[in-house]
Design a protein around this motif. Structure first.
Motif, mmCIF file in Angstrom:
data_model
loop_
_atom_site.group_PDB
_atom_site.id
_atom_site.type_symbol
_atom_site.label_atom_id
_atom_site.label_comp_id
_atom_site.label_asym_id
_atom_site.label_seq_id
_atom_site.Cartn_x
_atom_site.Cartn_y
_atom_site.Cartn_z
ATOM 1 N N ALA A 61 0.820 -1.255 0.092
ATOM 2 C CA ALA A 61 -0.034 -0.101 -0.085
ATOM 3 C C ALA A 61 0.977 1.223 0.042
ATOM 4 N N ASN A 103 -7.669 5.168 7.752
ATOM 5 C CA ASN A 103 -7.473 4.860 6.370
ATOM 6 C C ASN A 103 -7.133 3.479 6.052
ATOM 7 N N ASN A 107 -9.145 1.557 3.315
ATOM 8 C CA ASN A 107 -8.438 0.686 2.254
ATOM 9 C C ASN A 107 -8.709 -0.906 2.198
ATOM 10 N N SER A 114 -5.251 2.516 -1.701
ATOM 11 C CA SER A 114 -4.520 3.149 -0.682
ATOM 12 C C SER A 114 -4.317 4.646 -1.088
ATOM 13 N N VAL A 117 -7.268 6.980 -0.773
ATOM 14 C CA VAL A 117 -7.992 7.051 0.343
ATOM 15 C C VAL A 117 -7.023 8.103 1.145
#
Length: 313
Positions: A61, A103, A107, A114, A117
């Motif tokens: 990510a 977060n 995600n 990600s 986001v």
């Protein structure tokens, strides 16, 4: 093939050593204790923040809200410490963890990218920091600053350097010797395979974001203590530097390969390069371009090493 793989893994170390030797030759002040301690100070907060980013990238990510999380956590802590004492610092850490939780849920649970986001949360956290601070710098006037991270120990070693070393050691041990740490690598290497192996990937990805958020919060609080204030945007410069440090150290953006000990090499490359260019009075505009070129080169090298690693496997 094995030799190529080893050479690729040693590239960050060789780059840091080459820069150290180069600037030592080019400027007499570089290899002096005052400047060495200055490098320690400059690298400490970046190293701590980059530890959290390392875990995020290891799961495949990305986190663009690192700087905003640092700022919000520092502002909350500095605002509360005069009111509730040292508990305000704990609140700051919890704020960082909450940012990571936000977060992580978006995600891992809602399956949103990600990148998008954390790009959105970057602005949300920045806005919250502006609201809490009123858009003004907040001075840190409590004595706790000198006892935690301000000043020096052992004669001249910066206290904040001890924090950086401590966080590095804990993160390295966590990544290598804990089940959670090993599952982070498994998820980054192949999330589908990890899930089929019985790993609760969704929950662990959320917890990884929470961990990274708490680490970012700690970095922001220590930065506030070191500079005796917290201000909107104080963490913004760390966003790209943390990602660059992780990439320069050899952690792959695709996840699964790398770790905290590699990231420390990336941090050293960035800080030594910046410190040396400042001593040589390189134009600041050129410095930005040079650092960007170094990051691109690192991506090329790590991309090549991924191909070598795949061939070796």
């Amino acid at each position: 093939m094995n030799r190529l793989a080893v050479l690729g893994k040693l590239t960050p170390l060789l780059a840091a050593l080459a820069l150290f030797v180069f600037f030592s030759v080019m400027h007499d002040a570089f290899l002096t204790w005052p400047n060495i301690w200055n490098i320690v100070r400059q690298s400490s907060v970046l190293l701590i923040a980059a530890m959290g980013t390392t875990f995020i990238i290891l799961i495949g990510a990305i986190d663009l809200s690192v700087g905003a999380t640092m700022t919000l956590a520092a502002i909350c802590a500095i605002t509360l410490v005069p009111v509730v004492g040292e508990a305000g610092i704990l609140v700051g850490l919890l704020v960082g963890a909450a940012c990571g939780l936000f977060n992580g849920v978006l995600n891992a649970v809602l399956k949103l990218p990600s990148f998008l986001v954390t790009l959105g949360s970057l602005f949300i956290f920045q806005s919250l920091g502006l609201i809490v601070s009123g858009g003004r710098p907040i001075p840190w006037t409590t004595p706790i600053s000198s006892t935690l991270a301000g000043g020096v120990v052992f004669g001249s070693f910066p206290k904040i350097g001890l924090w950086a070393i401590g966080v590095l050691v804990l993160c390295a041990l966590f990544a290598k010797f804990t089940r959670f740490g090993q599952t982070i690598y498994a998820i980054g290497d192949n999330e589908r395979t990890a899930r089929m192996s019985g790993i609760f990937t969704t929950r662990l990805k959320v917890l990884t974001f929470v961990l990274a958020g708490a680490i970012s919060g700690l970095a922001g609080i220590l930065l506030g203590i070191r500079t005796f204030s917290a201000s909107p945007g104080m963490g913004d410069p760390f966003l790209l530097d943390t990602i660059a440090a992780v990439v320069l150290g050899g952690t792959l953006l695709t996840g699964g390969v790398g770790g905290p000990l590699r990231t420390v090499l990336g941090v050293l490359v960035i800080v030594i390069l910046a410190n040396g260019m400042t001593l040589l009075q390189v134009d600041p505009f050129f410095q930005v371009g040079i650092r960007g070129a170094v990051v691109i080169l690192a991506v090329l090298i790590t991309g090549g090493r991924r191909r070598v690693d795949e061939i070796v496997k």
